[in-house]
Design a protein around this motif. Structure first.
Motif, PDB file in Angstrom:
ATOM      1  N   VAL A   1      42.276  45.967  45.869  1.00 19.41           N
ATOM      2  CA  VAL A   1      42.173  46.835  44.687  1.00 19.41           C
ATOM      3  C   VAL A   1      43.570  47.276  44.236  1.00 19.41           C
ATOM      4  N   ALA A   2      44.456  47.492  45.187  1.00 20.22           N
ATOM      5  CA  ALA A   2      45.819  47.873  44.831  1.00 20.22           C
ATOM      6  C   ALA A   2      46.550  46.667  44.234  1.00 20.22           C
ATOM      7  N   ILE A  33      42.043  49.745  53.217  1.00 21.00           N
ATOM      8  CA  ILE A  33      43.164  49.386  52.331  1.00 21.00           C
ATOM      9  C   ILE A  33      42.758  48.510  51.152  1.00 21.00           C
ATOM     10  N   ASP A  34      41.932  47.533  51.409  1.00 16.15           N
ATOM     11  CA  ASP A  34      41.595  46.616  50.310  1.00 16.15           C
ATOM     12  C   ASP A  34      40.578  47.189  49.336  1.00 16.15           C
ATOM     13  N   LYS A  35      39.846  48.191  49.795  1.00 16.83           N
ATOM     14  CA  LYS A  35      38.816  48.801  48.945  1.00 16.83           C
ATOM     15  C   LYS A  35      38.871  50.307  49.096  1.00 16.83           C
ATOM     16  N   ALA A  82      37.693  50.864  41.844  1.00 15.35           N
ATOM     17  CA  ALA A  82      37.179  49.503  41.637  1.00 15.35           C
ATOM     18  C   ALA A  82      38.328  48.618  41.162  1.00 15.35           C
ATOM     19  N   LYS A  83      38.199  47.345  41.431  1.00 22.40           N
ATOM     20  CA  LYS A  83      39.264  46.418  41.031  1.00 22.40           C
ATOM     21  C   LYS A  83      39.404  46.348  39.532  1.00 22.40           C
ATOM     22  N   SER A  84      38.297  46.226  38.818  1.00 21.12           N
ATOM     23  CA  SER A  84      38.463  46.356  37.366  1.00 21.12           C
ATOM     24  C   SER A  84      37.562  47.455  36.853  1.00 21.12           C
ATOM     25  N   VAL A  85      38.177  48.299  36.047  1.00 19.65           N
ATOM     26  CA  VAL A  85      37.537  49.538  35.618  1.00 19.65           C
ATOM     27  C   VAL A  85      36.930  49.302  34.240  1.00 19.65           C
ATOM     28  N   LEU A  99      51.884  55.849  42.876  1.00 20.44           N
ATOM     29  CA  LEU A  99      50.490  55.438  42.624  1.00 20.44           C
ATOM     30  C   LEU A  99      49.947  54.638  43.806  1.00 20.44           C
ATOM     31  N   LYS A 100      50.769  53.693  44.287  1.00 17.82           N
ATOM     32  CA  LYS A 100      50.306  52.860  45.407  1.00 17.82           C
ATOM     33  C   LYS A 100      50.047  53.735  46.621  1.00 17.82           C
ATOM     34  N   MET A 101      50.968  54.670  46.875  1.00 23.06           N
ATOM     35  CA  MET A 101      50.833  55.537  48.050  1.00 23.06           C
ATOM     36  C   MET A 101      49.541  56.338  47.983  1.00 23.06           C
ATOM     37  N   LYS A 102      49.253  56.976  46.845  1.00 26.73           N
ATOM     38  CA  LYS A 102      48.043  57.815  46.812  1.00 26.73           C
ATOM     39  C   LYS A 102      46.788  56.960  46.839  1.00 26.73           C
TER      40      LYS A 102
END
Ligand code: M6R
Length: 352
Positions: free
Chosen positions: A151-152, A339-341, A346-349, A229-232
């Motif tokens: 997702v990131a 981490i991945d989810k 969601a991956k696309s909003v 953004l990535k961190m949060k």
């Protein structure tokens, strides 16, 4: 599959050199130092540019707008969700660029539709072949990052940045052979960053920090926003990124010995000013992590240094961002996060 990596995110971080190689393929020629993007052969534009995007893609847009302005092209960025809350001055000579990894983000689609209705020329910069954005726009340029499962957004951010550098070459028609060479060298330099990174050690050192701050100036400012953004997103910890100069206008009140500050300083144009900000946080006993190509003596004031090779003022920040991706990954990994989810995302909003 994850090819032996524990998470798609880590795999995709490591795919970045190849993603960029693919993005550049047949688009830059060393011989005559030109940039050509076949999808854009018909695009003949010299009016203003407006970017619309969300999240990480918005950070890429901030970077792209700066590249364009540096070549004398008027360029503005809008959060896609804000774009149609006020009438934008759009004419037939305006190029509205939707930067969207998925090509399916509702807010971005909405902004692109508004731009089309207003009579602008529209361009989708996307990873999504045949996506809604690709179909909505007059032009489409593909970032060629390959599928991104985490997702990131990681490799798609790097591919967006490189694509925006190419697009700048196309729109301005003026890129020096030195810049072209730097672009071509970028995949190897990125590989070096991945091979030599000490991000895991840094992550472990600050795993139980109260909050994380990220600062940077100029081309390093979008890196700061993206780092936070990535961190949060994947650690669920409080993180904030801002233009380094803003620190003293409020956020400094939150800086303590429990809030590490990640200062990205690449290129020497703004180095001394950001170094000044670093000294301010140091005086408040905050740990300092410098992400730098050694263009300043920030290393002297830092508790840790995440080094990147110098790729010139425009492209070194692309390398710096990768170090911050790795820090977030290792912090999240230490906390055992999904981490991945990540939760709630969601991956696309596809809702507004
Ligand atoms: O598919 P898009 O590029 O339009 O997505 C935009 C954002 O939703 C996206 O970048 C989001 O911020 C990422 N999950 C960040 O890692």
């Amino acid at each position: 599959g994850k090819s032996g990596y524990d998470h798609y995110m880590l795999k995709e971080i490591h795919e970045q050199p190849n993603a960029i190689r693919k993005c550049l393929r047949e688009r830059v020629t060393e011989m005559d130092a030109t940039v050509s993007v076949s999808e854009l052969d018909e695009l003949d534009h010299d009016g203003p540019v407006q970017f619309v995007a969300c999240g990480t893609s918005y950070h890429a847009s901030l970077y792209g707008a700066r590249l364009l302005r540096e070549q004398g092209i008027r360029a503005q960025c809008f959060l896609a969700s804000e774009y149609d809350t006020e009438m934008q001055p759009v004419g037939g000579d305006t190029l509205v660029i939707g930067v969207t990894q998925s090509g399916e983000t509702a807010d971005t689609m909405n902004a692109l539709r508004a731009a089309n209705r207003a009579g602008a020329t529209t361009l989708a910069l996307t990873n999504g072949v045949g996506s809604s954005a690709a179909r909505e726009c007059d032009y489409v340029m593909y970032i060629r990052a390959g599928p991104e499962i985490g997702v990131a957004a990681t490799k798609t951010f790097a591919s967006q940045q490189v694509s925006l550098a190419l697009l700048t070459g196309v729109l301005s028609g003026q890129y020096s052979s030195q810049e072209i060479r730097r672009l071509r060298d970028l995949p190897d330099q990125l590989q070096r960053v991945l091979d030599e990174s000490n991000a895991r050690t840094v992550a472990e050192a600050y795993a139980d920090a109260e909050a994380y701050f990220f600062i940077g100036r100029g081309y390093d400012a979008p890196v700061a926003l993206e780092g936070a953004l990535k961190m949060k997103e994947i650690t669920y910890k409080h993180a904030e990124g801002f233009a380094a100069g803003e620190l003293k206008h409020g956020p400094l009140a939150l800086v303590t010995e429990n809030t590490p500050v990640f200062a990205t300083i690449t290129g020497d144009a703004n180095a001394s000013k950001t170094l000044g900000n670093v000294k301010e946080v140091e005086a408040r006993n905050a740990p300092v992590v410098a992400v730098t190509d050694s263009s300043s003596d920030v290393a002297q004031y830092a508790d840790h240094v995440l080094e990147v090779p110098a790729a010139g003022p425009r492209f070194t920040p692309i390398l710096a961002n990768v170090q911050l991706q790795l820090v977030s990954y290792w912090v999240a990994n230490g906390l055992g996060r999904s981490i991945d989810k990540p939760r709630n995302l969601a991956k696309s909003v596809t809702v507004e």
